[in-house]
Design an enzyme around this catalytic site. Structure first.
Site, PDB file in Angstrom:
ATOM      1  N   LYS A 121       9.367 -16.611 -10.749  1.00  0.00           N
ATOM      2  CA  LYS A 121       8.560 -15.522 -11.303  1.00  0.00           C
ATOM      3  C   LYS A 121       7.355 -16.095 -12.076  1.00  0.00           C
ATOM      4  CE  LYS A 121       8.944 -11.547 -14.303  1.00  0.00           C
ATOM      5  NZ  LYS A 121       9.737 -10.914 -15.347  1.00  0.00           N
ATOM      6  N   LYS A 170     -13.045  -0.233  15.543  1.00  0.00           N
ATOM      7  CA  LYS A 170     -11.714  -0.875  15.607  1.00  0.00           C
ATOM      8  C   LYS A 170     -11.141  -0.796  17.024  1.00  0.00           C
ATOM      9  CE  LYS A 170     -10.318  -0.771  10.835  1.00  0.00           C
ATOM     10  NZ  LYS A 170      -9.607  -0.146   9.755  1.00  0.00           N
ATOM     11  N   ASN A 198       0.848  -1.200   0.000  1.00  0.00           N
ATOM     12  CA  ASN A 198       0.000   0.000   0.000  1.00  0.00           C
ATOM     13  C   ASN A 198       0.881   1.248   0.000  1.00  0.00           C
ATOM     14  OD1 ASN A 198       0.572   0.819   2.855  1.00  0.00           O
ATOM     15  ND2 ASN A 198      -0.267  -1.233   3.211  1.00  0.00           N
ATOM     16  N   ASP A 254      -3.793  -6.833   5.327  1.00  0.00           N
ATOM     17  CA  ASP A 254      -4.661  -7.771   6.051  1.00  0.00           C
ATOM     18  C   ASP A 254      -4.576  -9.175   5.472  1.00  0.00           C
ATOM     19  OD1 ASP A 254      -5.708  -6.149   8.050  1.00  0.00           O
ATOM     20  OD2 ASP A 254      -7.055  -5.175   6.621  1.00  0.00           O
ATOM     21  N   PHE A 296      -3.916   3.087  14.973  1.00  0.00           N
ATOM     22  CA  PHE A 296      -4.282   4.103  13.995  1.00  0.00           C
ATOM     23  C   PHE A 296      -5.306   3.470  13.063  1.00  0.00           C
ATOM     24  CE2 PHE A 296      -1.579   7.971  13.757  1.00  0.00           C
ATOM     25  CZ  PHE A 296      -0.845   7.767  14.901  1.00  0.00           C
ATOM     26  N   PRO A 313      -1.742 -12.276  10.358  1.00  0.00           N
ATOM     27  CA  PRO A 313      -1.990 -12.091  11.783  1.00  0.00           C
ATOM     28  C   PRO A 313      -2.307 -10.626  12.071  1.00  0.00           C
ATOM     29  CG  PRO A 313       0.358 -12.339  11.360  1.00  0.00           C
ATOM     30  CD  PRO A 313      -0.353 -12.634  10.068  1.00  0.00           C
ATOM     31  N   ASP A 314      -3.130 -10.383  13.074  1.00  0.00           N
ATOM     32  CA  ASP A 314      -3.406  -9.002  13.481  1.00  0.00           C
ATOM     33  C   ASP A 314      -2.444  -8.660  14.619  1.00  0.00           C
ATOM     34  OD1 ASP A 314      -4.547  -6.648  14.707  1.00  0.00           O
ATOM     35  OD2 ASP A 314      -6.204  -6.986  13.322  1.00  0.00           O
ATOM     36  N   ILE A 315      -1.405  -7.909  14.266  1.00  0.00           N
ATOM     37  CA  ILE A 315      -0.292  -7.669  15.204  1.00  0.00           C
ATOM     38  C   ILE A 315      -0.772  -6.947  16.460  1.00  0.00           C
ATOM     39  CG2 ILE A 315       1.957  -6.529  15.441  1.00  0.00           C
ATOM     40  CD1 ILE A 315       2.090  -6.775  12.282  1.00  0.00           C
ATOM     41  N   LYS A 335     -10.369  -4.409  18.620  1.00  0.00           N
ATOM     42  CA  LYS A 335      -8.965  -4.778  18.845  1.00  0.00           C
ATOM     43  C   LYS A 335      -8.557  -4.557  20.299  1.00  0.00           C
ATOM     44  CE  LYS A 335      -7.722  -4.007  14.013  1.00  0.00           C
ATOM     45  NZ  LYS A 335      -6.587  -4.361  13.172  1.00  0.00           N
TER      46      LYS A 335
HETATM   47  O1  PMT Z   1       2.877   6.158   6.584  1.00  0.00           O
HETATM   48  P1  PMT Z   1       2.227   7.475   6.201  1.00  0.00           P
HETATM   49  O2  PMT Z   1       2.321   7.736   4.710  1.00  0.00           O
HETATM   50  O3  PMT Z   1       2.738   8.624   7.025  1.00  0.00           O
HETATM   51  O4  PMT Z   1       0.672   7.350   6.481  1.00  0.00           O
HETATM   52  C1  PMT Z   1       0.196   7.241   7.783  1.00  0.00           C
HETATM   53  C2  PMT Z   1      -0.892   6.165   7.894  1.00  0.00           C
HETATM   54  C3  PMT Z   1      -2.062   6.536   7.016  1.00  0.00           C
HETATM   55  C4  PMT Z   1      -0.325   4.801   7.477  1.00  0.00           C
HETATM   56  C5  PMT Z   1      -1.312   6.115   9.413  1.00  0.00           C
HETATM   57  O5  PMT Z   1      -1.801   7.363   9.789  1.00  0.00           O
HETATM   58  C6  PMT Z   1      -2.403   5.099   9.677  1.00  0.00           C
HETATM   59  O6  PMT Z   1      -3.576   5.428   9.733  1.00  0.00           O
HETATM   60  N1  PMT Z   1      -2.014   3.818   9.909  1.00  0.00           N
HETATM   61  C7  PMT Z   1      -2.968   2.686  10.058  1.00  0.00           C
HETATM   62  C8  PMT Z   1      -3.425   2.234   8.711  1.00  0.00           C
HETATM   63  C9  PMT Z   1      -4.714   1.416   8.749  1.00  0.00           C
HETATM   64  O7  PMT Z   1      -5.657   1.753   8.132  1.00  0.00           O
HETATM   65  O8  PMT Z   1      -4.710   0.398   9.550  1.00  0.00           O
HETATM   66  P2  PMT Z   1      -5.942  -0.625   9.722  1.00  0.00           P
HETATM   67  O9  PMT Z   1      -7.235   0.082   9.827  1.00  0.00           O
HETATM   68  O10 PMT Z   1      -5.793  -1.674   8.678  1.00  0.00           O
HETATM   69  O11 PMT Z   1      -5.569  -1.224  11.129  1.00  0.00           O
HETATM   70  C10 PMT Z   1      -5.951  -0.668  12.373  1.00  0.00           C
HETATM   71  C11 PMT Z   1      -4.828  -0.866  13.360  1.00  0.00           C
HETATM   72  O12 PMT Z   1      -4.477  -2.257  13.431  1.00  0.00           O
HETATM   73  C12 PMT Z   1      -3.551  -0.151  12.996  1.00  0.00           C
HETATM   74  O13 PMT Z   1      -2.973   0.292  14.189  1.00  0.00           O
HETATM   75  C13 PMT Z   1      -2.673  -1.234  12.346  1.00  0.00           C
HETATM   76  O14 PMT Z   1      -1.277  -0.989  12.514  1.00  0.00           O
HETATM   77  C14 PMT Z   1      -3.109  -2.460  13.102  1.00  0.00           C
HETATM   78  N2  PMT Z   1      -3.031  -3.712  12.319  1.00  0.00           N
HETATM   79  C15 PMT Z   1      -3.800  -3.897  11.209  1.00  0.00           C
HETATM   80  C16 PMT Z   1      -3.775  -5.092  10.530  1.00  0.00           C
HETATM   81  C17 PMT Z   1      -2.899  -6.108  10.982  1.00  0.00           C
HETATM   82  N3  PMT Z   1      -2.836  -7.248  10.337  1.00  0.00           N
HETATM   83  N4  PMT Z   1      -2.136  -5.911  12.055  1.00  0.00           N
HETATM   84  C18 PMT Z   1      -2.182  -4.732  12.737  1.00  0.00           C
HETATM   85  O15 PMT Z   1      -1.461  -4.547  13.725  1.00  0.00           O
END
Ligand code: PMT
Length: 397
Positions: free
Chosen positions: A289, A337, A210, A279, A323, A305-307, A341
């Site tokens: 390839k 969320k 992404n 995800d 975030f 995995p969801d860290i 979480k």
């Molecule tokens: O890196 P930049 O260009 O500065 O941009 C910043 C950002 C947009 C990446 C940041 O502000 C941000 O929002 N990060 C979270 C991105 C997101 O949408 O995450 P999520 O909604 O998929 O996940 C929610 C939370 O779970 C996040 O804290 C994520 O780190 C965590 N997560 C998600 C999926 C996963 N498999 N493991 C996780 O730990």
């Protein structure tokens, strides 16, 4: 003056009569344990000599932008990155006007433009120049950009006028600068941060990923160190320099990010998941390839995995901060969320504006309330975010 110990102060001197006070100012900074480097405009050298400033600071004074010798020792971009604080003292009306317009036509204005450190300005000028609407609206623009304005004081001026426009005394400026660092609010804390994107391999040369640039995570890491924390930054592939005094661990996939997180999380006070973790990943990454075929190809994805949820399940667990970059129903999705979480805090933001941008606005969501942090540079927002995290830490301890 403990809060100035080991702090890196870049003192910018511009051409006003108050420049002579910079000798005492530099002496007081050094006495307080700060490391001072000095840049002077050409007109500043008419009021105090670079040799005096060099002797007092113990460092070569930066005078010219295009100086091969100075650039070889510490280039201007390196110097801009080195600073914990840039203090312009005295700041003339002309210099203030130049930085308002983002000019970079000498060493000092270039440093101001290039630094991401906080910038403080100590105006010094004739009282009529101070009250001129041009100067006042310039200062307002600097305030809007989160510059700190120290002074000026009122009193008798070098030209014989009486009024506002005297530069604050060196001891007062030292107090003001120290107050900016009384922010060791994370001293002794261990913070683990994930940042950037993950890459999920399709074959040896292709991956799913992404647009995360890592800027938000890196800003948080830099600010957390500044606030006294020990910071471990677990980073997906990004094109950013590791912030000073941050321990960075590079990973590629979500699996690797989880592994690195669990290896570092022991004794952490805070975990901040800024990473945009994929995800899903391809069920089977091809060993060779993938060749072009004539028809469609099927891709089977499996869940990663969801860290952050794994960290939230630990016992004992750190304060867990997430975030969420959302394209629609930002707050509602953020609240969901937070709950799903089991997080202590979540910073919801608008995905269409925040990926790879310099600025961000977020809404802090906790189980007890919400707070908006308005659009600003990611460094500035990082400071506000960390202050909220520090409040949560205090409530929990
Ligand atoms: O890196 P930049 O260009 O500065 O941009 C910043 C950002 C947009 C990446 C940041 O502000 C941000 O929002 N990060 C979270 C991105 C997101 O949408 O995450 P999520 O909604 O998929 O996940 C929610 C939370 O779970 C996040 O804290 C994520 O780190 C965590 N997560 C998600 C999926 C996963 N498999 N493991 C996780 O730990």
């Amino acid at each position: 003056m403990l809060s100035l110990t080991n702090k890196r102060i870049l003192l910018g001197i511009t051409g006003g009569i108050a420049a002579y006070k910079c000798a005492e100012l530099t002496r007081l900074f050094s006495k307080a344990g700060a490391d001072v480097r000095i840049a002077m405009t050409r007109s500043a050298t008419e009021f105090i000599t670079p040799l005096t400033m060099q002797a007092l600071s113990g460092n070569r004074v930066h005078l010219e932008l295009l100086d091969t010798e100075a650039e070889a020792a510490m280039g201007h971009i390196e110097l801009a990155r080195w600073a914990d604080l840039v203090l312009i003292a005295p700041a003339t009306a002309d210099f203030i006007a130049r930085i308002v317009h983002g000019q970079a036509n000498d060493i000092l204005s270039t440093l101001v433009l290039a630094t991401s450190a906080p910038i403080a300005v100590a105006p010094a000028m004739n009282q009529a120049m101070w009250s001129d609407p041009g100067t006042q609206s310039n200062l307002q623009l600097l305030r809007d950009r989160s510059y700190h304005i120290f002074g000026p004081a009122e009193g008798e001026q070098a030209c014989g006028d009486v009024g506002l426009g005297r530069m604050l005394e060196p001891a007062e400026l030292i107090e003001e600068c120290a107050s900016l660092f009384k922010s060791d609010y994370l001293a002794g804390r261990k913070i683990v941060i994930t940042g950037g994107p993950t890459r999920e391999a399709l074959d040896p040369v292709r991956f799913i990923s992404n647009h995360s640039s890592g800027k938000m995570a890196y800003a948080l890491a830099a600010e957390a160190v500044f606030a006294g924390a020990k910071v471990i930054l677990i980073s997906g592939p990004v094109q950013l320099q590791t912030p000073d005094r941050v321990t960075r661990i590079d990973v590629e996939s979500a699996d690797q990010m989880l592994e690195a997180t669990l290896a570092q999380i022991e004794a952490a006070d805070v975990f901040i998941g800024v990473a945009a973790v994929a995800d899903y990943r391809p069920k089977n990454a091809a060993q060779e390839k993938i060749k072009k075929s004539t028809g469609e190809i099927q891709l089977t994805l499996v869940k990663n995995p969801d860290i952050i949820s794994e960290v939230a399940r630990l016992d004992p667990r750190p304060v867990v901060v997430g975030f969420a970059a959302e394209t629609n129903d930002i707050l509602e999705n953020g609240r969901k969320k937070l709950q799903k979480k089991n997080l202590d805090l979540l910073f919801a933001n608008n995905a269409t504006e925040t990926f790879n941008s310099e600025t961000i606005s977020v809404t802090a969501i906790s189980p007890t309330g919400e707070k908006e942090i308005p659009t600003a540079n990611k460094n500035v927002v990082a400071r506000n975010i960390l202050q909220l995290i520090a409040e949560t830490l205090t409530q929990k301890s």
